[in-house]
Design a protein around this motif. Structure first.
Motif, short mmCIF file in Angstrom:
data_model
loop_
_atom_site.label_atom_id
_atom_site.label_comp_id
_atom_site.label_asym_id
_atom_site.label_seq_id
_atom_site.Cartn_x
_atom_site.Cartn_y
_atom_site.Cartn_z
N ASN A 188 0.57 -1.11 0.33
CA ASN A 188 -0.05 -0.18 0.35
C ASN A 188 1.30 1.66 -0.04
OD1 ASN A 188 -1.97 -1.73 0.48
ND2 ASN A 188 -1.59 -1.87 2.08
N PHE A 190 2.76 5.09 0.38
CA PHE A 190 2.44 6.15 0.72
C PHE A 190 1.71 7.38 0.24
CE2 PHE A 190 6.33 4.47 3.01
CZ PHE A 190 6.11 5.06 4.52
N LYS A 191 0.74 7.99 1.17
CA LYS A 191 0.13 9.32 0.59
C LYS A 191 0.89 10.71 0.19
CE LYS A 191 -4.54 7.96 2.70
NZ LYS A 191 -5.29 8.33 4.08
N ILE A 192 2.32 10.62 0.94
CA ILE A 192 2.74 11.77 0.47
C ILE A 192 3.98 11.13 -0.16
CG2 ILE A 192 4.84 13.23 2.16
CD1 ILE A 192 2.82 12.69 4.71
N ARG A 193 3.92 12.20 -2.10
CA ARG A 193 4.38 11.77 -2.34
C ARG A 193 6.16 11.54 -2.42
NH1 ARG A 193 7.84 14.57 -6.96
NH2 ARG A 193 6.78 16.85 -5.64
N ARG A 196 6.18 8.01 -1.36
CA ARG A 196 5.66 6.59 -2.31
C ARG A 196 7.23 7.38 -3.35
NH1 ARG A 196 1.90 9.24 -3.10
NH2 ARG A 196 2.12 10.47 -5.33
N ARG A 204 9.02 2.12 7.26
CA ARG A 204 7.09 2.04 6.73
C ARG A 204 5.98 1.07 7.91
NH1 ARG A 204 8.44 -1.94 1.30
NH2 ARG A 204 10.30 -1.94 3.25
N ASP A 208 0.14 -1.20 8.09
CA ASP A 208 -0.35 -0.60 7.66
C ASP A 208 0.01 -0.99 5.76
OD1 ASP A 208 -1.34 0.68 8.67
OD2 ASP A 208 -0.17 1.81 9.83
#
Ligand SMILES: [Zn+2]
Length: 254
Positions: A188, A190-193, A196, A204, A208
């Motif tokens: 899954n 990361f939301k933050i670029r 990511r 990590r 999650d």
């Protein structure tokens, strides 16, 4: 099976005290979940196998190398919610490494290679801190990074993916569950670029980041891929060991 002269655990006092070892190898694994199909000792078994085969090739080429017992505990602070992922903090690893290195240097061995097999372990900063306190040379190899995996695998994966599964099919096939039981190993993101894309980093939280504890799809794994990759890795490390054994640690630069 006869004792292998480059494996300390199989050697006797008489042999050890009469062999002028040049390089000690300390394999360092982990004990952690690896998707639904690989055992908890995956990293440790891979370290055992890579260390033994690399040392065999180096020994046959004349280098006096000795493989120490594998440390089975890695840094697993990101896996605290996963049952029986056994954590050893970096500061504890530093204390363990220092005491092993001191024992090794006492008998005149001048080089100690840490052969790392777990993504959460990194001895670089520890080496920077310990090296001034020791007369032997400390160095590390992450065995899974010393040969580019791309030509060997469709998607190597990071944890329990095609690379690790293929290697386990080669070295411990009886401990690999049928791949039909394995989860897809999707990570899954990361939301933050920055996280990511990997140019910013944070640890990590495994529960999650993953659904089945794997990050990497194992389904294209095969024993043949594992054998070819292990051969390439072992030859690469053996070449390094031969060079390291012959080197003057006070004269490492041209
Ligand atoms: Zn692993």
């Amino acid at each position: 099976m006869p004792a292998r002269p480059y494996i300390l655990a199989e050697s006797t006092w008489e042999t050890v005290r009469n062999t002028p070892y040049e390089v000690a190898i300390l394999p360092w694994g982990a004990t952690e979940a690896h998707n639904r199909h690989l055992p908890y000792a995956t990293d440790t078994m891979q370290c055992d196998a890579v260390a033994a085969e690399s040392a065999r090739l180096a020994w046959d080429a004349g280098a006096k190398v000795i493989v120490l017992p594998t440390v089975p505990f890695g840094v697993n602070t990101g896996q605290r919610e996963v049952p029986l992922c056994l954590n050893m903090n970096p500061s504890t690893q530093q204390a363990v490494l220092y005491e092993i290195a001191e024992s090794v240097q006492l008998c005149g061995v001048k080089k100690l290679l840490i052969l790392n097999g777990h993504g959460g372990n990194d001895f670089r900063q520890i080496i920077r801190e310990l090296q001034p306190k020791l007369s032997l040379l400390l160095c590390q190899i992450h065995w899974f990074r010393c040969v580019k995996p791309d030509p060997f695998f469709t998607t190597p994966g990071d944890h329990a993916g095609e690379l690790e599964t293929s290697v386990m099919l080669e070295i411990a096939p009886d401990l690999v569950r049928p791949l039909s039981e394995a989860g897809p190993g999707a990570e899954n993101p990361f939301k933050i670029r920055g996280f990511r894309e990997g140019w910013a980093w944070t640890q990590r939280r495994w529960v999650d980041a993953t659904d089945d504890t794997g990050t990497g799809n194992p389904h294209d794994a095969s024993r043949d891929k594992g054998r070819k990759y292990m051969d390439a890795v072992s030859r690469q490390i053996a070449g390094f060991l031969v060079e390291l054994a012959a080197a003057d640690i006070k004269d490492l630069h041209e």
